[in-house]
Write a protein that holds these residues in place. Structure first.
Motif, PDB file in Angstrom:
ATOM      1  N   GLN B  79     -11.794   9.727 -14.471  1.00 32.09           N
ATOM      2  CA  GLN B  79     -10.895   9.359 -13.389  1.00 32.09           C
ATOM      3  C   GLN B  79     -11.433   8.197 -12.586  1.00 32.09           C
ATOM      4  O   GLN B  79     -12.629   8.094 -12.348  1.00 32.09           O
ATOM      5  N   VAL B  80     -10.529   7.335 -12.173  1.00 30.43           N
ATOM      6  CA  VAL B  80     -10.845   6.304 -11.207  1.00 30.43           C
ATOM      7  C   VAL B  80      -9.884   6.503 -10.053  1.00 30.43           C
ATOM      8  O   VAL B  80      -8.676   6.344 -10.206  1.00 30.43           O
ATOM      9  N   GLU B  81     -10.429   6.924  -8.918  1.00 33.16           N
ATOM     10  CA  GLU B  81      -9.582   7.169  -7.767  1.00 33.16           C
ATOM     11  C   GLU B  81      -9.819   6.055  -6.774  1.00 33.16           C
ATOM     12  O   GLU B  81     -10.945   5.845  -6.323  1.00 33.16           O
ATOM     13  N   PHE B  82      -8.754   5.331  -6.454  1.00 25.37           N
ATOM     14  CA  PHE B  82      -8.886   4.219  -5.522  1.00 25.37           C
ATOM     15  C   PHE B  82      -8.055   4.529  -4.295  1.00 25.37           C
ATOM     16  O   PHE B  82      -6.846   4.759  -4.410  1.00 25.37           O
ATOM     17  N   ASP B  86      -5.257   8.418  -7.858  1.00 27.06           N
ATOM     18  CA  ASP B  86      -5.814   8.380  -9.202  1.00 27.06           C
ATOM     19  C   ASP B  86      -5.044   7.343 -10.013  1.00 27.06           C
ATOM     20  O   ASP B  86      -3.862   7.516 -10.309  1.00 27.06           O
ATOM     21  N   LEU B  87      -5.724   6.246 -10.355  1.00 22.13           N
ATOM     22  CA  LEU B  87      -5.039   5.133 -11.021  1.00 22.13           C
ATOM     23  C   LEU B  87      -4.476   5.530 -12.382  1.00 22.13           C
ATOM     24  O   LEU B  87      -3.524   4.942 -12.860  1.00 22.13           O
ATOM     25  N   GLY B  88      -5.079   6.555 -12.993  1.00 21.57           N
ATOM     26  CA  GLY B  88      -4.615   6.982 -14.307  1.00 21.57           C
ATOM     27  C   GLY B  88      -3.231   7.616 -14.273  1.00 21.57           C
ATOM     28  O   GLY B  88      -2.553   7.686 -15.292  1.00 21.57           O
ATOM     29  N   THR B  89      -2.784   8.065 -13.090  1.00 25.58           N
ATOM     30  CA  THR B  89      -1.495   8.744 -13.010  1.00 25.58           C
ATOM     31  C   THR B  89      -0.350   7.768 -12.747  1.00 25.58           C
ATOM     32  O   THR B  89       0.810   8.154 -12.805  1.00 25.58           O
ATOM     33  N   LEU B  90      -0.676   6.509 -12.425  1.00 24.67           N
ATOM     34  CA  LEU B  90       0.373   5.544 -12.086  1.00 24.67           C
ATOM     35  C   LEU B  90       1.064   5.041 -13.350  1.00 24.67           C
ATOM     36  O   LEU B  90       0.432   4.871 -14.391  1.00 24.67           O
ATOM     37  N   LEU B  95       1.233   0.600 -11.183  1.00 24.71           N
ATOM     38  CA  LEU B  95      -0.121   0.076 -11.342  1.00 24.71           C
ATOM     39  C   LEU B  95      -0.145  -1.421 -11.036  1.00 24.71           C
ATOM     40  O   LEU B  95      -1.037  -1.911 -10.349  1.00 24.71           O
ATOM     41  N   ARG B  96       0.888  -2.132 -11.516  1.00 27.15           N
ATOM     42  CA  ARG B  96       0.934  -3.579 -11.263  1.00 27.15           C
ATOM     43  C   ARG B  96       0.956  -3.869  -9.771  1.00 27.15           C
ATOM     44  O   ARG B  96       0.288  -4.782  -9.302  1.00 27.15           O
ATOM     45  N   SER B  97       1.708  -3.084  -9.006  1.00 24.42           N
ATOM     46  CA  SER B  97       1.741  -3.390  -7.580  1.00 24.42           C
ATOM     47  C   SER B  97       0.474  -2.891  -6.889  1.00 24.42           C
ATOM     48  O   SER B  97       0.044  -3.472  -5.897  1.00 24.42           O
ATOM     49  N   ALA B  98      -0.151  -1.835  -7.427  1.00 21.00           N
ATOM     50  CA  ALA B  98      -1.400  -1.353  -6.832  1.00 21.00           C
ATOM     51  C   ALA B  98      -2.542  -2.346  -7.048  1.00 21.00           C
ATOM     52  O   ALA B  98      -3.510  -2.367  -6.295  1.00 21.00           O
ATOM     53  N   PRO B 126      -0.507 -15.085  -8.104  1.00 22.06           N
ATOM     54  CA  PRO B 126      -0.545 -13.684  -7.643  1.00 22.06           C
ATOM     55  C   PRO B 126       0.439 -13.414  -6.516  1.00 22.06           C
ATOM     56  O   PRO B 126       1.036 -12.344  -6.461  1.00 22.06           O
ATOM     57  N   LEU B 127       0.629 -14.404  -5.629  1.00 17.64           N
ATOM     58  CA  LEU B 127       1.551 -14.210  -4.511  1.00 17.64           C
ATOM     59  C   LEU B 127       2.980 -14.074  -5.020  1.00 17.64           C
ATOM     60  O   LEU B 127       3.761 -13.266  -4.531  1.00 17.64           O
ATOM     61  N   LYS B 128       3.315 -14.890  -6.023  1.00 16.16           N
ATOM     62  CA  LYS B 128       4.658 -14.850  -6.585  1.00 16.16           C
ATOM     63  C   LYS B 128       4.898 -13.485  -7.245  1.00 16.16           C
ATOM     64  O   LYS B 128       5.935 -12.865  -7.066  1.00 16.16           O
ATOM     65  N   ILE B 129       3.881 -13.027  -7.992  1.00 16.06           N
ATOM     66  CA  ILE B 129       4.042 -11.754  -8.702  1.00 16.06           C
ATOM     67  C   ILE B 129       4.248 -10.613  -7.711  1.00 16.06           C
ATOM     68  O   ILE B 129       5.037  -9.710  -7.941  1.00 16.06           O
ATOM     69  N   HIS B 130       3.549 -10.686  -6.579  1.00 13.79           N
ATOM     70  CA  HIS B 130       3.647  -9.588  -5.624  1.00 13.79           C
ATOM     71  C   HIS B 130       4.652  -9.870  -4.513  1.00 13.79           C
ATOM     72  O   HIS B 130       4.608  -9.237  -3.460  1.00 13.79           O
ATOM     73  N   HIS B 131       5.547 -10.834  -4.757  1.00  8.94           N
ATOM     74  CA  HIS B 131       6.675 -11.124  -3.869  1.00  8.94           C
ATOM     75  C   HIS B 131       6.247 -11.359  -2.425  1.00  8.94           C
ATOM     76  O   HIS B 131       6.820 -10.783  -1.497  1.00  8.94           O
ATOM     77  N   ILE B 132       5.220 -12.152  -2.251  1.00  8.27           N
ATOM     78  CA  ILE B 132       4.823 -12.507  -0.896  1.00  8.27           C
ATOM     79  C   ILE B 132       5.501 -13.830  -0.559  1.00  8.27           C
ATOM     80  O   ILE B 132       5.410 -14.782  -1.340  1.00  8.27           O
TER      81      ILE B 132
END
Lengths: 297, 346
Positions: B79-82, B86-90, B95-98, B126-132
């Motif tokens: 598990q990787v919990e950030f 838990d990133l594995g459950t996304l 995941l892309r937005s996280a 990255p800004l474009k991808i995350h709609h900033i």
């Protein structure tokens, strides 16, 4: 690790910024090289001929306009053929047959080959295996043999010749692009695109294809000449353009019957040599201009 | 990481039993399929504002660990919990937005920037991808560019027009532009000249303090690690063999591999260098396709006994205040380099 370079951050002097001077300069340098200049000029001349020949050609390419089998003279610069048609006019009109078909064949082959090759390289797995085995099967045949077989099966004519040549050529581009895509896919900037959340489609479009396409572009330019040759070969064998169409290969077939009237076959032959050479030179130049290594190192 | 003052607080990053193995086809006519166990069960915590360094020789799985943490690679298990998630459950979209909250800086700044994009395009992507929105994005880029001492005129230029150090600063801005909490730094200075290394290290330190970042720092240069991080975890063949605070690991190392690693780091003083004890390990690390039974390190360890082949040591505190994975831990005083001060003398 030492603390030697204490001042480097604050004393940091950026170089004067110009909008990418390297790229423009290299284009100018390229055009000045005699090979490339020759390629460009010859291509330009043939383009003008294709677009305007019907306004200024001395005779009609289909009409018998003089005595048959005249050697080159003041009235008929390249002589006349067995039916008394002007060879010079027919060579000029021949460009209208050969060059558009060459461009169409290459454009179609690049399109089909690139889509399949990019899919194979990017997706891998069974897509890769299916596409590459198809390409292998196609490439196992000598080009002219496969083209002949397809053209013979479909019947003679330029349209069927076109289909045959696209079938011969797509695997070349599929393989080329696949290899490039696989190489580019390993680069760290693909990982960094993943880490900023780019979708697979965006990664392929923005980060893989722009770096993979140079090889295809260069090869396509050089292959234009090869297609002109293969078109002529098919016509020569009676599987391409049908008489009385003024097609270079078909003209050489006719000329071959009149061995001592050499001008009938030589004139279209020379025209073909100029075209093939020009495309080859251009391809060479393009390769130098688009060299990613030279541009990024 | 067993820091008592932090124990109550929720760690920013919690990694538990992380495993990553890659399939390989072994050579030979009847080559069967095998697995490379690049990361074989790694656990650690990282708290907000802190730096954890993973050290070890090449091939020990430290880079793979970092790539699994920022999900460039999908872990095989664990598990990787950030930030409590838990990133594995996304799913893929979540995941892309996280991803905006954890970024990575790569080892080779040449290869990690797209040569066909201008610096401006690279930073805006990255800004474009995350709609900033554009205005806010431009403001962020402008601020960060001045923070790393690049000029806004540089935005119109291509990566190949910059020096290695400048490119790495661009890579750092690209990682920062989404305002992440965690940055995984994969040997961010090892491809650079020594003089530039100091500059980038100082920059990373300043950014961490100004922006409250947490670093997962991958390195093999122990002096850099000691300067930059609070916690160090030493990896060998896919496992953490010793971990603790800087001083614990450097001054009171108890695992024979850590001691060998520390003894191998050169000290820029010929007198000390000549007089100190050397620990020279025999041979190369064993293949991660077929790791040794029991303790992974036993094939090169001078303390190895029968027990080491039978039983894998657990990462635990043998009563010295930090975690060691060894059956025969023994605090030893390896003479190590004093921390290098990368700050400019005042």
């Amino acid at each position: 690790m030492t603390v030697a370079d204490e001042s480097s951050v604050d004393d940091f002097q950026p170089q004067p910024a110009e909008p990418d001077p390297g790229r423009k300069r290299s284009w100018r340098k390229l055009v000045r090289r005699p090979q490339i200049a020759f390629g460009l000029i010859v291509c330009f001349i043939w383009l003008v001929v294709i677009l305007t020949v019907h306004w200024w050609a001395p005779y009609d390419p289909y009409e018998s306009v003089g005595d048959r089998l005249q050697p080159p003279n003041g009235d008929f610069w390249f002589g006349t053929d067995a039916l008394g048609r002007d060879v010079f006019t027919r060579v000029l009109y021949g460009a209208r047959q050969s060059l558009p078909i060459a461009v169409a064949v290459i454009a179609s082959a690049v399109l089909i080959g690139s889509v399949l090759g990019a899919a194979a390289g990017f997706l891998g797995g069974w897509v890769d295996r299916v596409v590459m085995r198809l390409a292998d099967v196609t490439m196992a045949f000598p080009a002219i043999l496969l083209a002949m077989a397809v053209a013979a099966a479909l019947g003679p004519g330029l349209k069927n010749g076109f289909i045959a040549m696209v079938i011969v050529w797509w695997p070349i581009y599929a393989r080329l692009l696949r290899a490039q895509v696989i190489a580019v896919k390993q680069r760290e900037h693909i990982e960094s695109a993943v880490s900023i959340g780019a979708t697979q489609g965006r990664i392929l479009r923005k980060h893989v294809l722009p770096l993979s396409f140079t090889g295809v572009l260069v090869n396509a330019t050089m292959d234009l000449g090869q297609v002109v040759l293969l078109t002529a070969s098919l016509s020569f064998l009676g599987l391409g353009a049908l008489p009385p169409a003024p097609e270079w290969g078909a003209m050489i077939t006719e000329g071959a019957k009149y061995f001592y009237q050499w001008w009938i076959a030589v004139a279209p032959g020379v025209a073909m040599v100029t075209v093939v050479l020009a495309f080859n030179f251009l391809g060479d130049g393009l390769r130098d201009a688009l060299d990613v290594k030279a541009a990024t190192r | 990481m067993t820091d008592l003052t932090q124990a109550a607080a929720q760690p920013l990053l919690k990694v538990r039993d992380l495993v990553k193995s890659f399939p390989v086809r072994s050579s030979g006519f009847r080559g069967g399929r095998g697995l490379v166990h690049a990361v074989a069960g790694v656990s650690f915590d990282l708290h907000q504002g802190q730096t954890l360094s993973l050290v070890g020789e090449s091939g020990c799985g430290k880079s793979t660990t970092a790539r699994c943490v920022v999900r460039i690679l999908d872990p095989t298990s664990g598990q990787v919990e950030f930030d409590g998630v838990d990133l594995g459950t996304l799913d893929a979209a979540a995941l892309r937005s996280a991803r905006s909250k954890f970024q990575m800086v790569f080892q080779d700044p040449q290869a990690s920037l797209n040569p066909r994009m201008t610096v401006g395009e690279i930073l805006a992507e990255p800004l474009k991808i995350h709609h900033i929105p554009g205005a806010e994005g431009r403001e962020r880029i402008r601020e960060l560019m001045s923070l790393v001492q690049l000029r806004s005129a540089d935005l119109d230029r291509y990566p190949h027009q910059f020096s290695g150090g400048q490119r790495q600063r661009i890579g750092i801005v690209r990682a920062l532009v989404l305002e992440p909490k965690l940055i995984a730094l994969d040997e961010p200075v090892s491809a650079l000249d020594v003089s530039i290394q100091a500059e980038i290290i100082r920059l990373l330190e300043r950014l961490r303090d100004q922006l409250g970042l947490s670093y997962l720092f991958i390195a093999h240069d122990l002096s850099v690690v000691r300067h930059l991080s609070e916690h160090v975890a030493v990896m060998y063949l896919g496992k953490i063999v010793e971990s603790g605070t800087n001083d614990e690991v450097y001054e009171q190392s108890a695992h024979p591999y850590t001691q060998a690693l520390l003894a191998a780091a050169p000290i820029p003083d010929p007198l000390i260098e000549r007089s100190r004890d050397r620990i020279v390990l025999a041979g190369d690390p064993p293949s991660p396709i077929d790791p040794p039974s029991g303790c992974h390190f036993r094939t090169r360890c001078w303390k190895a006994q029968d027990r080491c082949a039978e039983e894998a040591p657990v990462l635990a505190d043998p009563g010295i205040g930090h975690l060691v994975a060894c059956h025969f831990p023994e605090v030893s005083n390896v003479i190590v380099q004093q921390p290098v001060d990368f700050r400019r003398p005042t």
